[in-house]
Design an enzyme around this catalytic site. Structure first.
Site, PDB file in Angstrom:
ATOM      1  N   GLY A  10       1.028  -1.114   0.055  1.00 56.25           N
ATOM      2  CA  GLY A  10       0.138   0.213   0.027  1.00 56.25           C
ATOM      3  C   GLY A  10       0.938   1.424   0.040  1.00 56.25           C
ATOM      4  O   GLY A  10       1.723   1.368   0.712  1.00 56.25           O
ATOM      5  N   GLY A  12      -0.400   4.392   0.227  1.00 54.90           N
ATOM      6  CA  GLY A  12      -1.399   5.323   0.911  1.00 54.90           C
ATOM      7  C   GLY A  12      -0.430   6.244   1.801  1.00 54.90           C
ATOM      8  O   GLY A  12       0.720   6.309   1.830  1.00 54.90           O
ATOM      9  N   LYS A  38      -1.507  -0.977  -5.896  1.00 54.16           N
ATOM     10  CA  LYS A  38      -2.239  -1.202  -7.020  1.00 54.16           C
ATOM     11  C   LYS A  38      -2.305  -0.444  -8.330  1.00 54.16           C
ATOM     12  O   LYS A  38      -2.067  -0.908  -9.550  1.00 54.16           O
ATOM     13  CB  LYS A  38      -3.887  -1.157  -6.549  1.00 54.16           C
ATOM     14  CG  LYS A  38      -4.843  -1.630  -7.469  1.00 54.16           C
ATOM     15  CD  LYS A  38      -6.313  -1.203  -6.554  1.00 54.16           C
ATOM     16  CE  LYS A  38      -7.438  -1.915  -7.311  1.00 54.16           C
ATOM     17  NZ  LYS A  38      -8.625  -1.968  -6.600  1.00 54.16           N
ATOM     18  N   GLU A 170     -17.703  16.891   3.942  1.00 58.59           N
ATOM     19  CA  GLU A 170     -16.770  17.619   3.169  1.00 58.59           C
ATOM     20  C   GLU A 170     -17.343  17.513   1.769  1.00 58.59           C
ATOM     21  O   GLU A 170     -17.413  18.533   1.124  1.00 58.59           O
ATOM     22  CB  GLU A 170     -15.342  17.066   3.387  1.00 58.59           C
ATOM     23  CG  GLU A 170     -14.743  17.262   4.773  1.00 58.59           C
ATOM     24  CD  GLU A 170     -13.279  17.347   4.605  1.00 58.59           C
ATOM     25  OE1 GLU A 170     -12.672  16.269   3.917  1.00 58.59           O
ATOM     26  OE2 GLU A 170     -12.722  18.152   5.083  1.00 58.59           O
ATOM     27  N   ASP A 301      -5.394   2.547   8.017  1.00 62.02           N
ATOM     28  CA  ASP A 301      -6.855   2.167   8.202  1.00 62.02           C
ATOM     29  C   ASP A 301      -6.869   0.700   8.793  1.00 62.02           C
ATOM     30  O   ASP A 301      -7.879   0.350   9.176  1.00 62.02           O
ATOM     31  CB  ASP A 301      -7.585   2.348   7.052  1.00 62.02           C
ATOM     32  CG  ASP A 301      -7.499   3.684   6.635  1.00 62.02           C
ATOM     33  OD1 ASP A 301      -6.963   4.737   7.266  1.00 62.02           O
ATOM     34  OD2 ASP A 301      -8.229   4.147   5.273  1.00 62.02           O
ATOM     35  N   ALA A 318      -5.660  10.312   8.045  1.00 57.21           N
ATOM     36  CA  ALA A 318      -4.344  10.436   7.220  1.00 57.21           C
ATOM     37  C   ALA A 318      -3.166  10.608   8.261  1.00 57.21           C
ATOM     38  O   ALA A 318      -2.015  10.270   8.387  1.00 57.21           O
ATOM     39  CB  ALA A 318      -4.295  11.522   6.330  1.00 57.21           C
ATOM     40  N   GLN A 319      -3.655  11.700   9.412  1.00 57.41           N
ATOM     41  CA  GLN A 319      -2.747  12.227  10.355  1.00 57.41           C
ATOM     42  C   GLN A 319      -2.284  10.931  11.029  1.00 57.41           C
ATOM     43  O   GLN A 319      -0.881  10.717  11.199  1.00 57.41           O
ATOM     44  CB  GLN A 319      -3.464  13.180  11.144  1.00 57.41           C
ATOM     45  CG  GLN A 319      -2.550  13.680  12.188  1.00 57.41           C
ATOM     46  CD  GLN A 319      -3.319  14.712  13.261  1.00 57.41           C
ATOM     47  OE1 GLN A 319      -2.658  15.317  14.146  1.00 57.41           O
ATOM     48  NE2 GLN A 319      -4.620  14.657  13.214  1.00 57.41           N
ATOM     49  N   LYS A 379      -6.953  24.271   7.004  1.00 56.18           N
ATOM     50  CA  LYS A 379      -7.220  23.092   6.062  1.00 56.18           C
ATOM     51  C   LYS A 379      -5.942  23.038   5.063  1.00 56.18           C
ATOM     52  O   LYS A 379      -5.549  21.734   4.933  1.00 56.18           O
ATOM     53  CB  LYS A 379      -8.480  23.211   5.462  1.00 56.18           C
ATOM     54  CG  LYS A 379      -8.971  21.862   4.994  1.00 56.18           C
ATOM     55  CD  LYS A 379      -9.319  20.703   5.764  1.00 56.18           C
ATOM     56  CE  LYS A 379      -9.464  19.262   4.981  1.00 56.18           C
ATOM     57  NZ  LYS A 379      -9.676  18.306   5.859  1.00 56.18           N
TER      58      LYS A 379
END
Lengths: 405, 405
Positions: A10, A12, A38, A170, A301, A318-319, A379
C-alpha cells in the site's frame, strides 16, 4: 549473504511515509525494500470528496509514486495484494507473489455496508480516484440527461448523501459549490436540484463540539442541504433510497445519486488472511506489530489503536497513518540493525479540520476551535503539510493548495 | 386598422434568416412579426457533431436569439409548436396559441428511425444542444466507469456510429480526436477503444466523388475507425447493436454507445397538421408556399425542392435553408406591400465541405474539389459566413472559428 526483504503493502499515507523515511534510515546494501501498490500513483484520500464533486481535478489529488521513492533503494511493484500467507512469509498478488522477511500492511479501508440491500449495486462510495471520477461523471450525466426526456424527472437531480461524518460533510461542502456550475452548463433551474443528507446519529460530525457542528450545518443548510438526523438507510434502489427516522414510517426519496459515506472498515484482505481483527482492523502492539508476529506491522486504516482517554479506537485518519509510518520506519530500521528496543507509537493529535467548501471550514487545531476562512486556511496548511512530509517542498509546489490573491 | 401578423416557427438557419431579413424590409407599423422557438437560443446544427464529441463546448455552438433580432419589430415567443390549424389560421403551442395571417414553417428535421427495434430507446441522435451534451457525457461516463468494475468490460469503450453520411463522418472526425483525451483522463489504454461505422450504402458520403471519399475513409481508418459498408442496423440493444452485411449472417457488436446518424425526415408536426408531405417534407411551390395555401411558407428541413439536374430532392442543408430564408423574407415583404410578383427560389450551390476533425476536411467549393488543410480552412470560412449572414461581424467575432497561429 542474503539481504533481508522488507515488503510494504500500500502506498497510501502510511505506506508511503514508511518507505520515504525508511529509504533514508537504511543503506541499500542492508535490506531490499519492495513497495507494492495497485496503482502507479498515490492519491490523497482526504481530497477525494472534491474530485468526486468535480471541484478539483483528480490529477491534482494524485502523484506518481516513483517521483517520491528512491529507485536505487526501493523497488516498486504495481500489483494488487490478494492474500497474506504469514507462515510462508509471502504475499499473493494478482500478477504473482512476493516473499518477505518483514511485512508492513498499510492497505486502506473498505466501505462498511452493514449489509444494506442494494448498497453495493446502486450507491457510490468515495473510495479512490476511479470511484471519484465516476461519481463526478455520474452526477454530470444526470444533469445532461434532464432536458432529453419527454417528461422531465426532477428526481434525477436529487443527490442523497448517506453519512454526516467527515467525508459526507466535506462532500456536501463541495457539491453545493458545484451545483450552480452544473445548472449553468445544462440550463437547469437551481430550484429543481435537491441535496439531502441522512445520518443515523443524532448529530453530524460527532468528533466536534456542538457549536462548531451547528456552524457547519447552518452553513450547508444555507447552501440548500436538507438534513435528516437519527435516520437510517434501509435500502438503496436504482432510482431511490428508502430511509427511516426512528419511530416513524419508512420514507422513499426518489433520487438520481446516492453517495455512501457512513463508515469504513479495515481491508478485506485482513480477514481473508486469517489475521485476528475487529471489522478488518488489527489491534496492534505498541510497536505497531501484530501480537505474536514480530516481523509484521500493520499501520493506517487496518490498524486499531485504543485512545486511552476515552477507551475507544482512534478513527482511521491520514494524520495517524502518517505518524505510524514514521514510527514503523524507525522500528524496521532497528530490526535491520539488530536492535531490539523498538519504539512505542504514541499518537500526537495536532487537530482536525473539516472543509465546508472552497472558503469555509470548522476545526480544532492545537486544542483551539476555529471556523470560517481561518479554518479554511488551516485546512490548506494541513493538506500541504501531508505533501511536504512525503515529498518535500517540490511536491508541495507541484500539488499543493494555494490561494493567490 | 389591424396590422397583419407574420408568425415564423423555428429559429434555425431558415427561420432566423427570414426574420433578420424581414425586419429590415418592412416597417414596424406595417406588420407584426412573431418568432416562435423552443429555446431562447439558436444553435448551429452543423456544429453539433463537435459538441457531441466533446471537442467544442456547446456554448460555442449557440447564441441568444434576442441578440440578433430587432426587439422593436419582432416579438420572440419561447414555446414549442404542437399543431398547425391552417383553416383557423392559428398555431397550437405547448403554452398557448398564436394566430397568424402569414405563417413560415421553418422547423427542423426529426431523426428517421425506419422502425428499427430499440433505436429510440438505446441509440443517441445528434439532433440538438441537449442531445449533444448528453452524448458527450454518456461517452465520458463509459470511460469513467471502466476502472470501477470488477471485471473490466472493454465493450463499454466501443462506439458504433450508424450512418456514414455527413453527420456520421464529421462526428467520427471529432471523436477520434477526443478519444486520446478521454484515455488520458481515465487512464484507459487507447487499444481498448473501438470505433465502428456501419452504413447501408456501398460508399460513404455519396454526394462526393470517389477520390474525395477515399481520402476521408483512409484518414479516418488511420485514426482507428473500422468501416462496415453495405451493412444495415437490425436492432439496437442496451449494450449492443445487431448488424447485417448483405448476404451474410447478422452479427452482434457489443458496445457502450450507438450514435444514429443514418438519416432525417421532416418535422412530425407537418404530418400531425394534415399537410400533404413526403416523409415530413412538403413539396413547395417555386415561391416557397404550400400549394393552394397562399399565406403559408415552408422552408428548411421541412421543405422539399427537386433538383432538376438529377430529378431528386435537394438534401436538407443549412445552405439551402438560409437561401430560402432570404427569398421567403422578400416574398413576405411583397405580400405585405400588396405586390403579387413573388420571387421564385433558385438554389445557388456554393459547395459543401465535410470536416474530418480539427485540421482536415474534404469538399467541393465553387465546383473545385479540395481536401486536407485547405478544405479545413474553407470549412471555417463556411461556418463563419453563416454567422455573418445572420448576425453580422459582431456575431462572427463572438462565435466564429479562428485558428490563431
Amino acid at each position: 549473504m542474503r539481504k533481508p526483504k522488507i515488503v510494504v503493502l500500500g502506498a497510501g499515507y502510511g505506506g508511503l511515509m514508511t518507505v520515504t523515511r525508511l529509504q533514508k534510515l537504511i543503506g541499500s546494501n542492508e535490506a531490499e525494500i519492495i513497495l507494492v501498490n495497485k496503482n502507479e500513483y498515490h492519491y490523497e484520500t482526504t481530497w477525494l470528496h472534491a474530485a468526486s464533486a468535480g471541484t478539483l481535478h483528480h490529477d491534482r489529488v494524485r502523484y506518481d509514486i516513483k517521483k517520491v521513492i528512491n529507485g536505487s533503494k526501493v523497488q516498486f511493484v504495481q500489483a494488487t495484494a490478494e492474500a497474506i500467507r504469514m507462515d510462508e512469509k509471502k504475499v499473493i498478488l494478482d500478477n504473482g507473489e512476493v516473499e518477505f522477511d518483514y511485512l508492513v500492511i498499510a492497505l486502506g479501508s473498505d466501505s462498511e455496508t452493514f449489509g444494506i440491500k442494494g448498497l453495493d449495486k446502486y450507491a457510490y462510495a468515495i473510495t479512490n480516484v476511479n470511484a471519484a471520477r465516476q461519481i463526478r461523471e455520474h452526477i454530470e450525466y444526470q444533469f445532461a440527461t434532464y432536458h432529453n426526456e419527454d417528461e422531465k424527472k426532477d428526481d434525477r437531480l436529487t443527490i442523497v448523501v448517506a453519512g454526516a461524518g467527515f467525508t459526507g460533510i466535506e462532500f456536501l461542502g463541495e457539491i453545493t459549490n458545484r451545483i450552480p456550475e452544473l445548472c449553468k452548463e445544462y440550463d437547469v433551474d437551481r430550484s429543481k436540484v435537491r441535496i439531502v443528507c441522512v445520518d443515523a446519529a443524532p448529530m453530524a460530525l460527532p468528533q466536534f463540539d456542538r457549536d462548531l457542528v451547528d456552524y457547519a450545518i447552518s452553513l450547508l443548510e444555507s447552501k440548500g442541504v436538507e438534513f435528516h438526523s437519527g435516520t437510517t438507510v434501509q435500502e438503496v434502489r436504482e432510482d431511490s433510497v428508502l430511509i427511516c427516522k426512528k419511530g416513524e414510517e419508512p420514507q422513499e426519496i426518489k433520487c438520481g445519486t446516492v453517495i455512501w459515506s457512513a463508515g469504513v472498515r479495515g481491508n478485506c484482505i485482513i480477514e481473508k488472511s486469517g489475521i485476528e481483527n475487529m471489522r478488518g482492523r488489527v489491534k496492534v502492539n505498541l510497536d505497531l506489530r501484530i501480537p505474536d508476529k514480530d516481523n509484521i506491522f500493520v499501520i493506517g486504516d487496518c490498524s486499531l489503536i485504543i485512545n486511552e482517554d476515552c477507551n475507544r479506537p482512534y478513527p482511521p485518519t491520514a494524520q495517524i497513518a502518517m505518524q505510524q509510518g514514521e514510527v514503523c520506519a524507525r522500528n524496521l530500521a532497528k530490526l535491520i540493525h539488530h536492535q531490539d528496543n523498538l519504539e512505542p507509537f504514541v499518537f500526537d493529535d495536532k487537530g482536525t479540520v473539516c472543509s465546508l467548501g472552497e472558503d469555509d471550514a470548522i476545526g480544532v487545531v492545537f486544542g483551539k476551535k476555529i471556523k470560517g476562512s481561518s479554518a479554511s486556511f488551516m485546512k490548506k496548511v494541513v493538506d500541504n503539510r501531508a505533501l511536504f512530509m512525503v515529498g518535500g517542498t517540490s511536491l508541495v509546489l507541484k500539488k499543493g493548495k494555494f490561494k493567490l490573491f
